[in-house]
Motif scaffolding. Structure first.
Motif, PDB file in Angstrom:
ATOM      1  N   ARG A  83     -28.474 -20.292 -47.935  1.00 57.76           N
ATOM      2  CA  ARG A  83     -27.198 -20.197 -47.199  1.00 57.76           C
ATOM      3  C   ARG A  83     -26.236 -21.305 -47.625  1.00 57.76           C
ATOM      4  NH1 ARG A  83     -24.433 -22.306 -43.182  1.00 57.76           N
ATOM      5  NH2 ARG A  83     -25.986 -23.962 -42.884  1.00 57.76           N
TER       6      ARG A  83
ATOM      7  N   CYS B 218     -33.439  -6.427 -45.656  1.00 61.27           N
ATOM      8  CA  CYS B 218     -32.010  -6.076 -45.650  1.00 61.27           C
ATOM      9  C   CYS B 218     -31.206  -7.075 -46.475  1.00 61.27           C
ATOM     10  CB  CYS B 218     -31.497  -6.029 -44.205  1.00 61.27           C
ATOM     11  SG  CYS B 218     -32.204  -4.668 -43.234  1.00 61.27           S
ATOM     12  N   ARG B 219     -31.497  -8.359 -46.252  1.00 60.42           N
ATOM     13  CA  ARG B 219     -30.802  -9.402 -47.008  1.00 60.42           C
ATOM     14  C   ARG B 219     -31.046  -9.253 -48.511  1.00 60.42           C
ATOM     15  NH1 ARG B 219     -33.765 -13.889 -48.266  1.00 60.42           N
ATOM     16  NH2 ARG B 219     -32.682 -15.613 -49.283  1.00 60.42           N
ATOM     17  N   THR B 220     -32.289  -8.979 -48.876  1.00 65.90           N
ATOM     18  CA  THR B 220     -32.628  -8.828 -50.298  1.00 65.90           C
ATOM     19  C   THR B 220     -31.947  -7.607 -50.905  1.00 65.90           C
ATOM     20  OG1 THR B 220     -34.776  -9.854 -49.871  1.00 65.90           O
ATOM     21  CG2 THR B 220     -34.545  -8.632 -51.935  1.00 65.90           C
TER      22      THR B 220
ATOM     23  N   THR C 170     -22.406  -8.981 -45.800  1.00 65.80           N
ATOM     24  CA  THR C 170     -23.560  -8.353 -45.151  1.00 65.80           C
ATOM     25  C   THR C 170     -24.810  -9.215 -45.352  1.00 65.80           C
ATOM     26  OG1 THR C 170     -22.592  -6.179 -45.604  1.00 65.80           O
ATOM     27  CG2 THR C 170     -24.933  -6.242 -45.002  1.00 65.80           C
ATOM     28  N   VAL C 171     -24.935  -9.756 -46.549  1.00 72.67           N
ATOM     29  CA  VAL C 171     -26.064 -10.660 -46.832  1.00 72.67           C
ATOM     30  C   VAL C 171     -26.027 -11.853 -45.888  1.00 72.67           C
ATOM     31  CG1 VAL C 171     -27.024 -12.278 -48.531  1.00 72.67           C
ATOM     32  CG2 VAL C 171     -26.325  -9.988 -49.256  1.00 72.67           C
ATOM     33  N   ASP C 172     -24.820 -12.435 -45.689  1.00 71.34           N
ATOM     34  CA  ASP C 172     -24.684 -13.584 -44.789  1.00 71.34           C
ATOM     35  C   ASP C 172     -25.142 -13.231 -43.370  1.00 71.34           C
ATOM     36  OD1 ASP C 172     -23.789 -15.389 -46.626  1.00 71.34           O
ATOM     37  OD2 ASP C 172     -21.648 -15.042 -46.244  1.00 71.34           O
TER      38      ASP C 172
ATOM     39  N   TYR D 111     -29.156  -5.976 -49.974  1.00 71.63           N
ATOM     40  CA  TYR D 111     -27.711  -6.146 -50.148  1.00 71.63           C
ATOM     41  C   TYR D 111     -27.394  -7.235 -51.190  1.00 71.63           C
ATOM     42  CZ  TYR D 111     -26.482  -2.885 -46.468  1.00 71.63           C
ATOM     43  OH  TYR D 111     -26.302  -1.745 -45.730  1.00 71.63           O
ATOM     44  N   GLY D 112     -28.300  -8.202 -51.337  1.00 74.19           N
ATOM     45  CA  GLY D 112     -28.121  -9.205 -52.383  1.00 74.19           C
ATOM     46  C   GLY D 112     -28.184  -8.577 -53.767  1.00 74.19           C
TER      47      GLY D 112
ATOM     48  N   HIS E  45     -35.325  -9.826 -43.769  1.00 73.43           N
ATOM     49  CA  HIS E  45     -35.554 -10.266 -45.159  1.00 73.43           C
ATOM     50  C   HIS E  45     -35.288  -9.118 -46.134  1.00 73.43           C
ATOM     51  CE1 HIS E  45     -37.459 -11.848 -48.766  1.00 73.43           C
ATOM     52  NE2 HIS E  45     -38.250 -10.777 -48.797  1.00 73.43           N
TER      53      HIS E  45
ATOM     54  N   TYR F  78     -27.256 -10.853 -42.349  1.00 78.63           N
ATOM     55  CA  TYR F  78     -28.718 -10.700 -42.268  1.00 78.63           C
ATOM     56  C   TYR F  78     -29.421 -12.050 -42.447  1.00 78.63           C
ATOM     57  CZ  TYR F  78     -28.581  -5.598 -42.152  1.00 78.63           C
ATOM     58  OH  TYR F  78     -28.379  -4.305 -41.775  1.00 78.63           O
ATOM     59  N   ARG F  79     -28.859 -12.922 -43.290  1.00 77.23           N
ATOM     60  CA  ARG F  79     -29.445 -14.246 -43.479  1.00 77.23           C
ATOM     61  C   ARG F  79     -29.380 -15.047 -42.180  1.00 77.23           C
ATOM     62  NH1 ARG F  79     -26.073 -16.361 -46.740  1.00 77.23           N
ATOM     63  NH2 ARG F  79     -26.923 -15.687 -48.747  1.00 77.23           N
TER      64      ARG F  79
END
Length: 533
Positions: A199, A150-152, A173-175, A154-155, A148, A177-178
């Motif tokens: 997603r 990491c996704r946040t 990268t977000v995709d 890079y978002g 979560h 980690y998501r």
């Protein structure tokens, strides 16, 4: 054609009613949001009480592990409320790490640090911490939080990328980690639905995202979850170009944000910009100002920058609108002042006219009183005339009868040759005196019938010692008859003298003598006599 109209008109009416209902509901929800913003301090107070309770428990904690858990809870309370305090409790957790052997405590602290740095816009520092956090070493219990964060991170970095190429790299990268996050999340968890909808939005499947979240969002009572459900739904509607539903779910998300007492949020800022585009400048300004105040209070730098990019535009429009309102108010004040002056002038004019009218009414009232007095005099005169006409007719009739009798008597004396007796009757004034006496007696009766209190009222005008009383058996005497005639309007001494068979001099002397006996002004005596009765 008629059939077509019969079908289409009810449909149009139904659509219009639905649109009106939707607008009314949206307006009502915005008013609810306005009230929450104006009273958001109450939610902050409630949150501070909850925080104080955790701090109290922290002071009384007996084990290091318990202290660490309470610091984690305080971090969670502060991360979207006040990042400086959130960082403080991360430092407290770092102090406890040497006392705790399990590596999960270190991973948990490091991920908290990444969270704070992401919120405060320290992306490079967050990446540095992430680089020293081996992916494979993260405990299973913390992997969901790890993906979560990491996704946040890079978002956020994608939002501020300088080039499209760099942005696309971050989004890929977000995709990843998501997808990693979705792979380990339970499908029954509502957070799974939020991430999955995110997603779907990212891959242009907006209808699928809406179908996935709409029912949970409409049925959700948990403010913390509703914040993200409603916001993710608003993003799907935004991509579809459905502004009304976008505003609806942004409003719901903003309400949940404020009721949850968080200060790091997006919904209210985005809603403010939509309202600005719709021309609702005042509300957009208030929402943007609230967003800026909360972002600065939280020290959420990325949100502060986002607000700062848009706020000047809305602020300028708000100031222009305020200036126009001020000019309008100034013009209205000038107009009202001019109207007030005109009204004052009109009041003064009306007052003067009313004053003139009052004077005219008074003059009319005086004239009416005079007219009434004249009418009363005329009535009195008519009554006197009627009385004396009747007396005159009766008297004339009686004189005719008496003259006829006198003629017969003289004729009889002449026919019997009683000449001496005839001459004696002709020369005698006995008949005239008797008639005059009877005439005066009838005059007295008639006059006192009209003015019964004349004698008493007349004597009140004289000195007490000079009052006039008729002889026993008489109703009036000569003085009283003179003034009785004056009361009847016969003021000429010559006419009075003829009526009473006196000389004018005698009548004048009588009048002067009685006038000299008057009480008060002698010149007003006869006028006072005229008012008797």
């Amino acid at each position: 054609m008629r059939r077509f109209l019969q079908l289409i008109l009810p449909l149009c009416c139904l659509i219009s009613l639905q649109a009106a209902g939707s607008l009314a509901e949206h307006s009502s929800r915005l008013k609810h949001l306005d009230r929450i913003i104006s009273h958001r301090g109450r939610y902050h107070i409630a949150k501070e009480k909850e925080i104080d309770s955790l701090k109290h428990r922290l002071r009384q904690a007996v084990s290091d592990e318990e202290r660490f858990g309470l610091c984690s809870r305080l971090y969670e309370m502060y991360i979207a409320y006040q990042t400086d305090s959130a960082l403080k409790y991360i430092r407290e957790k770092e102090k406890l790490l040497p006392l705790l052997a399990d590596s999960r405590f270190r991973y948990d602290t490091q991920m908290n640090l990444i969270g704070v740095m992401t919120v405060t816009g320290m992306y490079k520092e967050a990446l540095d911490v992430l680089a020293h956090l081996p992916h494979r070493g993260v405990p299973d219990s913390l992997r969901q939080g790890y993906f979560h964060h990491c996704r946040t991170l890079y978002g956020h970095m994608a939002d501020y990328a300088l080039t499209n190429e760099e942005k696309n790299d971050y989004l890929r990268t977000v995709d990843r980690y998501r997808d990693s996050l979705l792979a380990i999340m339970s499908r029954s968890d509502i957070n799974y639905l939020i991430v999955e909808a995110d997603r779907l939005n990212a891959h242009g499947q907006y209808d699928a995202a809406i179908d996935l979240l709409r029912t949970p969002a409409d049925e959700c009572d948990d403010k913390q979850k509703l914040r993200f459900l409603a916001y993710t739904l608003s993003e799907a509607y935004a991509q579809k170009g459905d502004r009304e539903n976008q505003k609806y779910y942004l409003t719901r998300s903003a309400i949940a944000d404020l009721q949850s007492s968080v200060k790091e949020y997006i919904s209210l800022r985005k809603l403010a910009f939509l309202l600005y585009e719709d021309g609702d400048i005042d509300r957009a300004y208030e929402y943007m100002k609230c967003s800026l105040e909360d972002a600065q209070s939280c020290n959420a730098r990325s949100r502060t920058i986002e607000v700062a990019e848009i706020f000047p535009v809305i602020d300028k429009a708000y100031r222009l609108r305020s200036e126009r309102k001020q000019r309008t108010i100034t013009l209205l004040l000038i107009s009202v002042s001019l109207l007030a002056l005109c009204l004052l002038a009109a009041i003064i004019y009306v007052y003067r006219q009313m004053k003139k009218l009052s004077v005219a009414r008074q003059a009319l009232a005086d004239a009416n009183r005079q007219l009434q007095a004249i009418n009363d005099t005329l009535k009195e005169t008519n009554l006197i005339k009627e009385e004396y006409i009747a007396q005159y007719i009766n008297r004339c009739s009686a004189y005719i009868d008496k003259l006829d009798q006198y003629r017969r008597r003289l004729t009889k004396l002449a026919s019997t040759s009683k000449l001496e007796e005839l001459f004696r009757a002709i020369k005698s004034d006995e008949f005239i005196e008797a008639e005059r006496k009877e005439f005066y007696n009838e005059f007295d009766h008639t006059f006192l019938g009209l003015f019964p209190s004349f004698v008493n009222d007349f004597n009140k005008l004289l000195n007490e010692k000079d009052r006039i009383t008729p002889k026993p058996g008489d109703l009036l005497n000569t003085e009283l008859r003179i003034f009785a005639l004056i009361r009847l309007g016969i003021t000429d001494s010559t006419r009075i003298a003829e009526f009473l068979q006196y000389s004018v001099t005698t009548i004048y002397n009588y009048r002067s003598k009685v006038r000299n006996k008057a009480v008060g002004d002698k010149n007003e005596f006869e006028a006072a006599v005229m008012r008797i009765g």
